[in-house]
Design a protein around this motif. Structure first.
Motif, PDB file in Angstrom:
ATOM      1  N   SER B 159     -31.727  26.578  38.347  1.00  0.00           N
ATOM      2  CA  SER B 159     -33.145  26.606  38.694  1.00  0.00           C
ATOM      3  C   SER B 159     -33.517  27.978  39.244  1.00  0.00           C
ATOM      4  O   SER B 159     -32.742  28.604  39.967  1.00  0.00           O
ATOM      5  CB  SER B 159     -33.423  25.548  39.773  1.00  0.00           C
ATOM      6  OG  SER B 159     -34.600  25.877  40.476  1.00  0.00           O
ATOM      7  N   LYS B 160     -34.737  28.419  38.927  1.00  0.00           N
ATOM      8  CA  LYS B 160     -35.218  29.691  39.468  1.00  0.00           C
ATOM      9  C   LYS B 160     -35.489  29.580  40.969  1.00  0.00           C
ATOM     10  O   LYS B 160     -35.649  30.593  41.642  1.00  0.00           O
ATOM     11  CB  LYS B 160     -36.469  30.133  38.736  1.00  0.00           C
ATOM     12  CG  LYS B 160     -36.185  30.512  37.297  1.00  0.00           C
ATOM     13  CD  LYS B 160     -37.303  31.358  36.706  1.00  0.00           C
ATOM     14  CE  LYS B 160     -36.885  31.920  35.367  1.00  0.00           C
ATOM     15  NZ  LYS B 160     -36.605  30.838  34.373  1.00  0.00           N
ATOM     16  N   ASP B 164     -31.982  34.367  41.168  1.00  0.00           N
ATOM     17  CA  ASP B 164     -32.898  35.338  40.570  1.00  0.00           C
ATOM     18  C   ASP B 164     -32.528  35.622  39.115  1.00  0.00           C
ATOM     19  O   ASP B 164     -33.377  35.842  38.271  1.00  0.00           O
ATOM     20  CB  ASP B 164     -32.845  36.655  41.352  1.00  0.00           C
ATOM     21  CG  ASP B 164     -33.196  36.450  42.816  1.00  0.00           C
ATOM     22  OD1 ASP B 164     -34.316  35.982  43.090  1.00  0.00           O
ATOM     23  OD2 ASP B 164     -32.345  36.730  43.682  1.00  0.00           O
ATOM     24  N   ARG B 165     -31.209  35.678  38.856  1.00  0.00           N
ATOM     25  CA  ARG B 165     -30.724  35.974  37.506  1.00  0.00           C
ATOM     26  C   ARG B 165     -29.522  35.087  37.232  1.00  0.00           C
ATOM     27  O   ARG B 165     -28.790  34.747  38.145  1.00  0.00           O
ATOM     28  CB  ARG B 165     -30.253  37.435  37.418  1.00  0.00           C
ATOM     29  CG  ARG B 165     -31.355  38.463  37.517  1.00  0.00           C
ATOM     30  CD  ARG B 165     -32.199  38.516  36.233  1.00  0.00           C
ATOM     31  NE  ARG B 165     -33.154  39.610  36.291  1.00  0.00           N
ATOM     32  CZ  ARG B 165     -34.323  39.550  36.921  1.00  0.00           C
ATOM     33  NH1 ARG B 165     -34.677  38.445  37.538  1.00  0.00           N
ATOM     34  NH2 ARG B 165     -35.139  40.597  36.921  1.00  0.00           N
TER      35      ARG B 165
END
Ligand SMILES: Nc1nc2c(ncn2[C@@H]2O[C@H](COP(=O)(O)OP(=O)(O)OP(=O)(O)O)[C@@H](O)[C@H]2O)c(=O)[nH]1
Ligand SMILES: [Mg+2]
Lengths: 214, 252
Positions: B159-160, B164-165
């Protein structure tokens, strides 16, 4: 009171950390005490009548007087002799606050309250009453362990949900009883205990390999 | 107007607009409350930009922990670094990192995932967020937090709200068909790592085919080939992270 808001609060998909806990079931499955659907039914009834009642009463009380959360938290510590269960309850309380903060404006309640305290304060912030807080607590007591049962024993999920439907009136009854205590002094709130859950939790915490956090 | 609609004194959270008007309430409406638009419901973040969080996912045994260990070796000296592991039922990955001495114990947290590794990184990220928060609380500002997911399948992504990446690690031993099969990890990860290239001749995997399929699936998104037994510092991945951290600037 908004019924839909209560459903949001009581939804098993609420991202509040519950999926990692079996409500004490994993320890009892491993000890051979819970093997099939009938055993799960007995386990859930026992849980509902003991830790379920306590959780529901404290959720109701915290909903009625969110400002007294610290005192209620102390009352839950006193009713939770197992350090592993205290830790599990506080971890889930913290996770529930995280979800709650995203949904409603919460009053101050510390960083890691017990799960029932957090649930009551969330219910209050959501505009719900003690009875609803108690229903959510009682319901959560059964559903968390029931979904763990599906995973641990590979039970038929329909059979487990049929069991939950049969237990719904008992949930309502326990919640009603709990809500009647919403105004009681902390020392007078229900204190039903389940020693096998406490002992199981302590053993479980020492295992090297386990599927659930508690 | 409800009392909770009053403008808070010095609320830092931007209001939806200067002309923000809360909806009206009829006299027959049941009492209810609203989240105050002047109050940020989230806990305050530490001052300054927080650590870059990089998720590392991929199938069981593809080399996620080996990659984390390599990144700790490569970046541990230059970045303030911590790791969260998500094992399915043990603390095996955290123990591996400890045994190999790539990071001191206080920089590693293991999260328990209740049979569902993908739930803990996607649908209910609370335990992982708590672990990251605890690391930052005890260690102070960090530059980089690596979150290793439990080994799962090709559909598991982060999940975002948690990272972040994300890096997705597959290995050539799973067969050169894996990039072609796709799935959200292969197609959408910010970096695809195809690991264990040293095994390609042994399992008859054609790296050119994997490269072509990965490009087809991923468009502009980068893919790197790696052998962690040959490159113990995961050079191309460490370089990719260095650039990201540099872009964000130092924490705290
Ligand atoms: N030959 C070869 N073996 C590798 C390479 N990278 C990792 N391995 C080995 O592959 C095995 C699995 O690696 P891990 O890093 O534990 O894999 P993982 O993805 O973390 O596994 P899970 O966390 O269990 O899903 C270990 O025995 C590693 O030593 C590589 O590049 N080449
Ligand atoms: Mg691993």
């Amino acid at each position: 009171m908004s019924l839909a808001t209560l459903l949001v609060l009581a939804d098993g998909r609420l991202p509040a950390g519950g999926h990692a806990h079996s409500g004490g079931l994993e320890a009892q499955v491993s000890a051979g005490r819970v093997r099939d659907l009938d055993d799960v039914a007995a386990f859930l009834r026992g849980k509902l009548a003991t830790s379920g009642l306590v959780a529901a009463a404290f959720a109701a009380a915290a909903c009625r007087r969110p400002g007294r959360w610290a005192e209620l938290d102390g009352g839950l510590d006193a009713r939770t002799p197992s350090p592993a269960l205290r830790k599990a309850s506080r971890a889930q309380g913290r996770a529930l606050l995280r979800a709650g903060r995203a949904m409603w404006a919460l009053p101050p309640i510390g960083r890691e309250p017990h799960q029932p305290t957090a649930l009551g304060v969330l219910a209050h912030a959501a505009g719900l009453g003690p009875e609803e807080a108690a229903v959510a607590a009682a319901h959560g007591t059964t559903t968390g362990a029931a979904s763990a049962a599906v995973r641990l024993l590979a039970l038929d999920p329909y059979a487990v949900h049929a069991l939950l439907a049969r237990l719904a009136p008992a949930c309502d009854r326990i919640a009603g009883e709990a809500a009647r205590h919403a105004d009681d002094a902390v020392n007078d709130l229900p204190a039903a205990g389940a020693p096998l859950l406490d002992i199981g939790a302590e053993h479980h915490a020492t295992w090297e390999v386990r599927l659930f956090a508690s | 107007m409800h009392p909770d609609h009053a403008t808070p004194a010095g609320g830092a959270w931007p209001r939806p607009s200067e002309n923000y008007v809360p909806h009206a309430h009829g006299p027959d409406e049941p009492p209810h409350t609203h989240p105050d638009p002047g109050v940020d419901p989230h806990q305050a973040l530490a001052a300054g930009p927080r650590a870059l969080r990089v998720g590392i996912g991929g199938p069981v045994g593809s080399g996620k922990t080996a990659l984390v260990a390599a990144l700790c070796r490569a970046l541990g000296e230059e970045l303030r670094l911590a790791v969260v592991t998500n094992d399915i039922y043990t603390t095996e990955d955290a123990d591996f990192l400890l045994r190999n001495g790539v990071l001191p114990a206080e920089r590693i947290r293991a999260v328990e995932t209740g049979c569902c590794p993908h739930t803990a990184i996607r649908d209910d990220i609370s335990a992982n967020l708590d672990a990251v928060e605890d690391l930052e609380a005890t260690l102070g500002p960090l530059d980089l937090v690596l979150v290793e997911s439990g080994g799962d399948n090709l559909t598991a992504t982060f999940s975002k709200g948690l990272i972040d990446r994300q890096i997705f690690v597959v290995d050539v031993a799973g067969g050169d068909k894996v990039p072609r099969k796709g799935g959200p990890g292969v197609t959408a990860a910010d970096l695809l790592v195809i690991n264990k290239t040293d095994l390609a001749p042994l399992v008859g995997a054609d790296l050119a085919v994997m490269d072509r399929d990965a490009k087809e699936r991923r468009g502009e998104l980068p893919t790197v080939f790696l052998s962690l037994v040959e490159d113990r510092a995961a050079t191309p991945v460490a370089e990719w992270i260095r650039i990201l951290v540099g872009v964000r600037g130092p924490a705290g």
